[in-house]
Design a protein around this motif. Structure first.
Motif, PDB file in Angstrom:
ATOM      1  N   ILE A 240       6.065   9.010   8.678  1.00 51.73           N
ATOM      2  CA  ILE A 240       7.414   8.738   9.168  1.00 51.73           C
ATOM      3  C   ILE A 240       8.077  10.092   9.399  1.00 51.73           C
ATOM      4  CG2 ILE A 240       9.655   7.731   8.618  1.00 51.73           C
ATOM      5  CD1 ILE A 240       8.074   5.853   6.669  1.00 51.73           C
ATOM      6  N   GLU A 241       8.650  10.269  10.582  1.00 54.45           N
ATOM      7  CA  GLU A 241       9.276  11.555  10.896  1.00 54.45           C
ATOM      8  C   GLU A 241      10.670  11.320  11.467  1.00 54.45           C
ATOM      9  OE1 GLU A 241       7.031  14.916  12.706  1.00 54.45           O
ATOM     10  OE2 GLU A 241       8.457  14.638  14.338  1.00 54.45           O
TER      11      GLU A 241
ATOM     12  N   VAL B 200       0.837  -1.203   0.000  1.00 55.93           N
ATOM     13  CA  VAL B 200       0.000   0.000   0.000  1.00 55.93           C
ATOM     14  C   VAL B 200       0.868   1.247   0.000  1.00 55.93           C
ATOM     15  CG1 VAL B 200      -1.690   1.327   1.323  1.00 55.93           C
ATOM     16  CG2 VAL B 200      -1.971  -1.141   1.072  1.00 55.93           C
ATOM     17  N   VAL B 201       1.896   1.261   0.838  1.00 57.01           N
ATOM     18  CA  VAL B 201       2.786   2.427   0.904  1.00 57.01           C
ATOM     19  C   VAL B 201       3.502   2.632  -0.419  1.00 57.01           C
ATOM     20  CG1 VAL B 201       4.883   3.338   1.979  1.00 57.01           C
ATOM     21  CG2 VAL B 201       3.071   2.372   3.401  1.00 57.01           C
ATOM     22  N   SER B 202       3.972   1.563  -1.043  1.00 55.57           N
ATOM     23  CA  SER B 202       4.696   1.716  -2.301  1.00 55.57           C
ATOM     24  C   SER B 202       3.792   2.202  -3.427  1.00 55.57           C
ATOM     25  CB  SER B 202       5.390   0.415  -2.695  1.00 55.57           C
ATOM     26  OG  SER B 202       4.438  -0.570  -3.024  1.00 55.57           O
ATOM     27  N   ALA B 203       2.490   1.966  -3.325  1.00 58.65           N
ATOM     28  CA  ALA B 203       1.545   2.412  -4.354  1.00 58.65           C
ATOM     29  C   ALA B 203       0.983   3.806  -4.071  1.00 58.65           C
ATOM     30  CB  ALA B 203       0.399   1.415  -4.470  1.00 58.65           C
ATOM     31  N   SER B 204       1.277   4.374  -2.917  1.00 56.43           N
ATOM     32  CA  SER B 204       0.718   5.682  -2.552  1.00 56.43           C
ATOM     33  C   SER B 204       1.590   6.822  -3.071  1.00 56.43           C
ATOM     34  CB  SER B 204       0.571   5.784  -1.032  1.00 56.43           C
ATOM     35  OG  SER B 204       1.835   5.898  -0.423  1.00 56.43           O
ATOM     36  N   ASN B 205       1.070   8.019  -2.970  1.00 54.21           N
ATOM     37  CA  ASN B 205       1.807   9.228  -3.337  1.00 54.21           C
ATOM     38  C   ASN B 205       2.130  10.004  -2.064  1.00 54.21           C
ATOM     39  OD1 ASN B 205       1.748   8.960  -6.193  1.00 54.21           O
ATOM     40  ND2 ASN B 205      -0.424   9.428  -6.102  1.00 54.21           N
ATOM     41  N   PRO B 206       3.282   9.727  -1.469  1.00 54.49           N
ATOM     42  CA  PRO B 206       3.608  10.388  -0.204  1.00 54.49           C
ATOM     43  C   PRO B 206       3.892  11.870  -0.384  1.00 54.49           C
ATOM     44  CG  PRO B 206       5.454   9.073  -0.948  1.00 54.49           C
ATOM     45  CD  PRO B 206       4.325   8.807  -1.897  1.00 54.49           C
ATOM     46  N   CYS B 207       3.691  12.576   0.701  1.00 54.46           N
ATOM     47  CA  CYS B 207       4.015  14.001   0.764  1.00 54.46           C
ATOM     48  C   CYS B 207       5.230  14.142   1.677  1.00 54.46           C
ATOM     49  CB  CYS B 207       2.826  14.771   1.321  1.00 54.46           C
ATOM     50  SG  CYS B 207       3.138  16.533   1.488  1.00 54.46           S
ATOM     51  N   VAL B 208       6.264  14.832   1.214  1.00 55.29           N
ATOM     52  CA  VAL B 208       7.482  15.030   2.001  1.00 55.29           C
ATOM     53  C   VAL B 208       7.566  16.496   2.406  1.00 55.29           C
ATOM     54  CG1 VAL B 208      10.002  14.901   2.013  1.00 55.29           C
ATOM     55  CG2 VAL B 208       8.676  13.193   0.761  1.00 55.29           C
ATOM     56  N   GLU B 209       7.768  16.723   3.700  1.00 53.77           N
ATOM     57  CA  GLU B 209       7.909  18.076   4.223  1.00 53.77           C
ATOM     58  C   GLU B 209       9.216  18.147   5.005  1.00 53.77           C
ATOM     59  OE1 GLU B 209       5.483  21.163   7.140  1.00 53.77           O
ATOM     60  OE2 GLU B 209       4.832  19.091   6.961  1.00 53.77           O
ATOM     61  N   ILE B 210      10.034  19.150   4.711  1.00 55.66           N
ATOM     62  CA  ILE B 210      11.310  19.325   5.400  1.00 55.66           C
ATOM     63  C   ILE B 210      11.311  20.710   6.032  1.00 55.66           C
ATOM     64  CG2 ILE B 210      13.824  19.409   5.165  1.00 55.66           C
ATOM     65  CD1 ILE B 210      13.479  17.503   2.751  1.00 55.66           C
ATOM     66  N   THR B 211      11.505  20.746   7.348  1.00 51.47           N
ATOM     67  CA  THR B 211      11.479  22.009   8.082  1.00 51.47           C
ATOM     68  C   THR B 211      12.672  22.064   9.038  1.00 51.47           C
ATOM     69  OG1 THR B 211      10.038  21.040   9.770  1.00 51.47           O
ATOM     70  CG2 THR B 211       8.956  22.226   7.978  1.00 51.47           C
ATOM     71  N   LYS B 212      12.902  23.257   9.584  1.00 44.97           N
ATOM     72  CA  LYS B 212      13.970  23.449  10.563  1.00 44.97           C
ATOM     73  C   LYS B 212      13.381  24.137  11.782  1.00 44.97           C
ATOM     74  CE  LYS B 212      18.722  24.784  11.062  1.00 44.97           C
ATOM     75  NZ  LYS B 212      19.222  25.962  11.692  1.00 44.97           N
ATOM     76  N   GLU B 213      13.674  23.582  12.970  1.00 44.16           N
ATOM     77  CA  GLU B 213      13.254  24.160  14.243  1.00 44.16           C
ATOM     78  C   GLU B 213      14.481  24.287  15.129  1.00 44.16           C
ATOM     79  OE1 GLU B 213      10.172  21.812  16.024  1.00 44.16           O
ATOM     80  OE2 GLU B 213       8.796  22.115  14.351  1.00 44.16           O
ATOM     81  N   GLY B 214      14.997  25.487  15.264  1.00 46.47           N
ATOM     82  CA  GLY B 214      16.217  25.678  16.051  1.00 46.47           C
ATOM     83  C   GLY B 214      17.376  24.942  15.416  1.00 46.47           C
TER      84      GLY B 214
ATOM     85  N   TYR C 281      17.430  21.680  15.107  1.00 48.73           N
ATOM     86  CA  TYR C 281      16.903  20.430  14.551  1.00 48.73           C
ATOM     87  C   TYR C 281      16.301  20.616  13.165  1.00 48.73           C
ATOM     88  CZ  TYR C 281      17.376  18.192  19.089  1.00 48.73           C
ATOM     89  OH  TYR C 281      17.882  17.665  20.248  1.00 48.73           O
ATOM     90  N   TRP C 282      16.515  19.607  12.321  1.00 46.57           N
ATOM     91  CA  TRP C 282      15.846  19.487  11.032  1.00 46.57           C
ATOM     92  C   TRP C 282      14.810  18.382  11.177  1.00 46.57           C
ATOM     93  CZ3 TRP C 282      16.513  22.339   6.603  1.00 46.57           C
ATOM     94  CH2 TRP C 282      17.572  23.250   6.630  1.00 46.57           C
ATOM     95  N   ILE C 283      13.704  18.515  10.477  1.00 44.88           N
ATOM     96  CA  ILE C 283      12.646  17.512  10.525  1.00 44.88           C
ATOM     97  C   ILE C 283      12.279  17.131   9.097  1.00 44.88           C
ATOM     98  CG2 ILE C 283      10.288  16.979  11.249  1.00 44.88           C
ATOM     99  CD1 ILE C 283      10.725  19.233  13.410  1.00 44.88           C
ATOM    100  N   ILE C 284      12.334  15.830   8.810  1.00 47.75           N
ATOM    101  CA  ILE C 284      11.851  15.293   7.534  1.00 47.75           C
ATOM    102  C   ILE C 284      10.617  14.476   7.871  1.00 47.75           C
ATOM    103  CG2 ILE C 284      12.310  13.782   5.570  1.00 47.75           C
ATOM    104  CD1 ILE C 284      15.289  14.417   5.906  1.00 47.75           C
TER     105      ILE C 284
ATOM    106  N   GLY D  54      24.773  15.071  11.426  1.00 43.20           N
ATOM    107  CA  GLY D  54      25.962  14.410  11.944  1.00 43.20           C
ATOM    108  C   GLY D  54      25.762  13.645  13.237  1.00 43.20           C
ATOM    109  N   GLU D  55      24.632  13.883  13.951  1.00 42.64           N
ATOM    110  CA  GLU D  55      24.382  13.180  15.209  1.00 42.64           C
ATOM    111  C   GLU D  55      23.424  12.020  14.971  1.00 42.64           C
ATOM    112  OE1 GLU D  55      23.182  15.700  18.426  1.00 42.64           O
ATOM    113  OE2 GLU D  55      24.858  17.077  18.118  1.00 42.64           O
ATOM    114  N   PRO D  56      23.806  10.788  15.350  1.00 46.85           N
ATOM    115  CA  PRO D  56      22.941   9.629  15.118  1.00 46.85           C
ATOM    116  C   PRO D  56      21.665   9.700  15.953  1.00 46.85           C
ATOM    117  CG  PRO D  56      25.128   8.953  15.898  1.00 46.85           C
ATOM    118  CD  PRO D  56      25.079  10.432  15.956  1.00 46.85           C
ATOM    119  N   ILE D  57      20.573   9.195  15.376  1.00 47.77           N
ATOM    120  CA  ILE D  57      19.310   9.044  16.095  1.00 47.77           C
ATOM    121  C   ILE D  57      18.819   7.617  15.884  1.00 47.77           C
ATOM    122  CG2 ILE D  57      18.635  11.470  15.953  1.00 47.77           C
ATOM    123  CD1 ILE D  57      16.673  10.596  13.678  1.00 47.77           C
ATOM    124  N   GLU D  58      18.051   7.109  16.836  1.00 43.09           N
ATOM    125  CA  GLU D  58      17.500   5.764  16.702  1.00 43.09           C
ATOM    126  C   GLU D  58      16.009   5.879  16.419  1.00 43.09           C
ATOM    127  OE1 GLU D  58      19.218   2.222  18.771  1.00 43.09           O
ATOM    128  OE2 GLU D  58      17.358   2.459  19.922  1.00 43.09           O
ATOM    129  N   THR D  59      15.531   5.086  15.460  1.00 43.97           N
ATOM    130  CA  THR D  59      14.120   5.088  15.107  1.00 43.97           C
ATOM    131  C   THR D  59      13.604   3.670  14.969  1.00 43.97           C
ATOM    132  OG1 THR D  59      14.615   5.178  12.736  1.00 43.97           O
ATOM    133  CG2 THR D  59      14.258   7.288  13.856  1.00 43.97           C
TER     134      THR D  59
END
Length: 106
Positions: free
Chosen positions: A34-35, A6-20, A22-25, A41-46
């Motif tokens: 998915i966020e 279902v996800v591969s057949a959908s048309n996702p919307c991507v939003e990229i913003t900056k808060e202080g 932090y960057w958010i995709i 440069g700093e690793p995050i776990e998801t």
């Protein structure tokens, strides 16, 4: 398997913003959003569909490079920006499989 189809057949919307510092995709699909909130440069776990993964994001000229590593796989995602589109190149490192997704800027 069905959610992946279902996800591969959908048309996702991507939003990229900056808060202080932090960057958010944020990628929104029919099933879920998915966020990634990160400092370059700093690793995050998801949590992924396959379990937990470590993610590192870096900026290179007009692109964001994203490396995702889990116990079973590594992916490289390059998000390249132009004036009118985003080209996302995904590579499954172990198999060498590559795919591309194209997004129009709105």
């Amino acid at each position: 398997m069905i959610p992946r189809k279902v996800v591969s057949a959908s048309n996702p919307c991507v939003e990229i913003t900056k808060e202080g510092d932090y960057w958010i995709i944020r990628m929104s699909t029919l099933i879920r959003t998915i966020e990634y909130k990160f400092i370059p440069g700093e690793p995050i776990e998801t949590e992924t569909m396959g379990g937990m993964a470590q993610n590192t994001f870096t900026f290179e000229e007009n692109s964001i490079k994203h490396i995702q590593k889990s116990n079973t796989y590594t992916t490289e995602v390059i998000r390249e920006f132009t004036d009118d589109e985003l080209v996302m190149t995904l590579k499954h490192v172990e198999s060498g499989t590559v795919c591309h997704r194209y997004f129009k800027r709105v």
